[in-house]
Structures are given as C-alpha cells and as structure tokens.
Design an enzyme around this catalytic site. Structure first.
Site, short mmCIF file in Angstrom:
data_model
loop_
_atom_site.label_atom_id
_atom_site.label_comp_id
_atom_site.label_asym_id
_atom_site.label_seq_id
_atom_site.Cartn_x
_atom_site.Cartn_y
_atom_site.Cartn_z
N TYR A 53 79.72 33.21 80.66
CA TYR A 53 80.55 32.05 80.30
C TYR A 53 82.01 32.44 80.15
O TYR A 53 82.32 33.48 79.57
CB TYR A 53 80.07 31.42 79.00
CG TYR A 53 78.82 30.60 79.14
CD1 TYR A 53 78.80 29.45 79.94
CD2 TYR A 53 77.66 30.96 78.48
CE1 TYR A 53 77.64 28.69 80.06
CE2 TYR A 53 76.50 30.22 78.59
CZ TYR A 53 76.50 29.08 79.38
OH TYR A 53 75.35 28.34 79.50
N LYS B 292 64.32 39.10 49.20
CA LYS B 292 64.92 37.78 49.43
C LYS B 292 65.15 37.57 50.93
O LYS B 292 65.12 38.54 51.71
CB LYS B 292 66.23 37.68 48.66
CG LYS B 292 67.29 38.69 49.09
CD LYS B 292 68.39 38.81 48.04
CE LYS B 292 69.43 39.82 48.49
NZ LYS B 292 70.39 40.14 47.41
C1 PLP Z 1 70.61 41.48 47.22
C2 PLP Z 1 70.64 42.08 45.88
C3 PLP Z 1 70.15 43.38 45.67
C4 PLP Z 1 69.78 44.30 46.80
O1 PLP Z 1 70.96 44.81 47.36
P1 PLP Z 1 70.93 45.83 48.60
O2 PLP Z 1 72.36 46.17 48.80
O3 PLP Z 1 70.35 45.07 49.73
O4 PLP Z 1 70.10 46.97 48.21
C5 PLP Z 1 70.05 43.83 44.36
N1 PLP Z 1 70.46 43.04 43.33
C6 PLP Z 1 70.97 41.81 43.50
C7 PLP Z 1 71.41 41.03 42.32
C8 PLP Z 1 71.09 41.29 44.79
O5 PLP Z 1 71.62 40.08 44.97
#
Ligand code: PLP
Length: 371
Positions: A260, A43
């Site tokens: 800044y 994702k």
């Molecule tokens: C993002 C996510 C993962 C992966 O989690 P990590 O901590 O990045 O390994 C797995 N399952 C779900 C439902 C998620 O939202």
C-alpha cells in the site's frame, strides 16, 4: 476446511505457546527470591498468551496467587483454579463488592472510599473480607497517597488486610534514583500496617540490587519471555513462537514498489515472499520507519526484512539473499521466538514488548505445548 489437515496446510499463521518455558520462567523468578512467594500476573489473558492454560500450568507447579486487572478476568481464573488466591488490580468497582466476594476475589483497594465500601459489605455479611491495599509511590495511577496511610489503617479495621503493595515506575532501569525513592516511600506507608504482608516487585523489580522482594513477587512480563533487564541479556526463556506460511514468491524489478502507498521501492532486482499474517492478526502495522530497522523473519535460517506496509492479512519479505531453492510456497517462517524475541520485535515496531504480546491475535492457530 479439512479439520484433519496438518496445521501447515491450513495456511494461517501459528502461535505456539510453550507452557514448559512459562513454568521454567516462574521457577527462575521464584529462585531469585526464595524467601518470598512468587505469584503470577495473568491480566489481559496472561499477556495475550491465554489465561486458562497459563494458570493451569502455573498452579500445577505450586503457584498459589494470581493477579488480574478486572473482576471479569478474575472469574475466569477462579473457574480453572478454585483454590487460588486471586487479586483484582483495578480494585473495587463501585457497587461491585457482592460480585467480587461471590467469586472469592480480593480487590486491590486503592482509596479510602474503596476500603470503606469493602469493609461495609463485609460487616453486612458478618465477615471481614480479604483484600490488598495499594499505595501510590510515584506512578500517579492508582493507589492511596502516603498521607492517607493512617486513615487507611483505621478504615481497614473492617477488612482482612492480606497484602500491602505498591508498583515501580521504572524498575527496568536499575540505576534510576526513583527506584530507591519508591522503596523508601513504601517503607513509610507500611509503618501504618505492622505485620501485614507486602509486595512491591514486578518482573524488573525482582532484579534490582536493593532486593525489595518482601513477601510476594508479582512478575508478569518476564514469565512470558520478556526481558526484565533490558540493558543486559534476557535471562528468561522464550514462551511464544509466531510462524507464518509463505503464500507466494515473486521477482520484481529495481524501481518497483511494494504494498500500500508504495512506501518501499526495490533498489535491486528483488525476490519477495508474501506471508499470511498482518495487522488483522495483531501484527504491528507500524514496522520500521523513523530510522528504525524493519522487523525480520527467519527464512531457511536467514534473517529477511519485512518490506512495504503491513496489510491486514499479508506482509512481504525481501528474500533475495536466500538461495533460490530454499524459499518456497507453504514454507513456514518464524517472526517471533527464540531468535527474534519479543523485545527485539517491539523495538523494530516502535512499541514495547508488552504490547506485542497482548495484541497477539485471535486469528492465529494457537498450539499449546508442554506444561
Ligand atoms: C502489570 C503489573 C505487574 C506486572 O508487571 P510486569 O512488568 O509485567 O512484571 C505487577 N504489578 C502491578 C500493579 C501491575 O499492574
């Protein structure tokens, strides 16, 4: 711009993504639970590192199942991995069944309403369509309540249920009692779905002593080099390397301020190096502060702190302690990589490594190696 100039001569920061390390991390995670299938969570553009390149590399070594957040992300994966199984974690958008089915995406259904809508669409085309079912065992984010398990089993008769799943709240803290409670709750939910494959582990879950590996692992962060076990050394290889060129150096007097709002003042005659990257590239603006040590960059093998505010396109380093001749315009310095990992950078910026990765900017010159 001269297209044929070497990357260093084009002045911008360079993000190198090591696909061989990504693949090695996937293999490492898979080997921890060899009876389970190791999927990959890709994702948010594979946590900022590039979904297409990551999926191609992982699919080439046998990864068959991918998880994305949205249907749009799923369509991108489908385009590069025509045979892969792709689950959409955000589930079924209202009225979105036709589009999901057309791209052969599997929603992670999270309510009775979603189950019924997916089932009804399947009936309308004369096919039980595959989907996962998510139970909420403590996250209180997305997923069915345990008390709805029986009703879900009935509603799911029109669905080809390929996976039941849930998600850990804090699996990175291995001793937290919530982990065991979530495993027990998931066991209870699963009773309504005898024989259905199951999935519970994100990256950190894979390392829990209880080994709640089930049929499918869902690592994300650890694939990309994040530490799934933050109270122990990182068992994963670094995947992303961020380097930026020194644009200029200058000496300032003690008492002069940098950047800044002049929030940092030199306590001694100080040599500065100005780098060509900033928050406009996704580099965190909130560095150091609140008692945190500032992030560093490696200049000629030595760690040098960022001083002053991060600008949109620039950060300044204190390079006083590097031998004078070892710092020069055009030199490339490393801000993230094998030495300074994503977890360390995040700690020094008051954020989490997941955010560091997913914010890696579009402006970096991206170089993919290995795979
Ligand atoms: C993002 C996510 C993962 C992966 O989690 P990590 O901590 O990045 O390994 C797995 N399952 C779900 C439902 C998620 O939202």
């Amino acid at each position: 711009m001269n297209e044929t100039a070497p990357a260093e001569a084009r002045a911008g920061a360079i993000l190198t993504i090591d696909l061989t390390a990504l693949v090695a991390n996937w293999r490492r995670l898979a080997a921890r639970a060899s009876a389970s299938e190791c999927a990959a969570v890709v994702k948010a553009d594979a946590y900022g590192l590039g979904a297409e390149a990551s999926v191609r590399a992982l699919a080439a070594v046998g990864c068959r199942t991918f998880f994305v957040a949205t249907a749009g992300e799923g369509e991108r994966i489908r385009a590069v991995a025509p045979r892969a199984i792709v689950y959409v974690l955000e589930g079924l958008p209202r009225g979105g069944a036709r589009a999901l089915a057309a791209a052969r995406l599997r929603p992670v259904l999270a309510s009775l309403e979603e189950i019924r809508e997916w089932g009804a669409f399947g009936r309308s085309i004369g096919r039980r369509l595959p989907a996962a079912l998510q139970f909420d065992t403590g996250m209180n984010r997305l997923g069915l309540a345990l008390r709805d398990a029986e009703a879900a089993a009935i509603a799911a008769q029109d669905v080809d249920l390929t996976l039941t799943m849930s998600h850990f709240v804090c699996a990175q803290w291995t001793d937290d009692p919530r982990n065991a409670r979530q495993i027990a709750a998931f066991e209870e939910a699963r009773r309504a779905f005898p024989g259905a494959p199951a999935s519970l582990c994100n990256s950190s879950g894979i390392f829990l002593a209880q080994q709640p590996h089930y049929d499918v692992l869902r690592p994300g962060y650890a694939l990309y080099g994040g530490n799934p076990t933050p109270s122990a050394p990182n068992p994963m290889l670094s995947v992303a390397r961020l380097e930026a060129p020194i644009l200029a150096t200058r000496w300032i007097e003690a008492g002069e301020s940098v950047g800044y709002d002049g929030v940092w003042t030199a306590a001694r005659p100080t040599r500065l190096a100005t780098l060509g990257l900033g928050y406009g590239d996704g580099f965190p603006a909130a560095v150091g502060g609140a008692g945190r040590p500032a992030p560093e960059a490696i200049v000629a093998g030595r760690r040098c702190p960022i001083v002053g505010r991060v600008s949109m396109d620039f950060v300044m380093l204190d390079v006083t302690d590097v031998p004078e001749g070892a710092v020069y315009r055009g030199q490339t310095v490393e801000l993230l990589g094998e030495t300074i990992g994503v977890d360390e950078l995040a700690l020094r910026c008051g954020t989490i490594g997941y955010e560091i990765l997913t914010r890696l900017g579009r402006r970096y010159e991206r170089v993919y190696i290995g795979g």
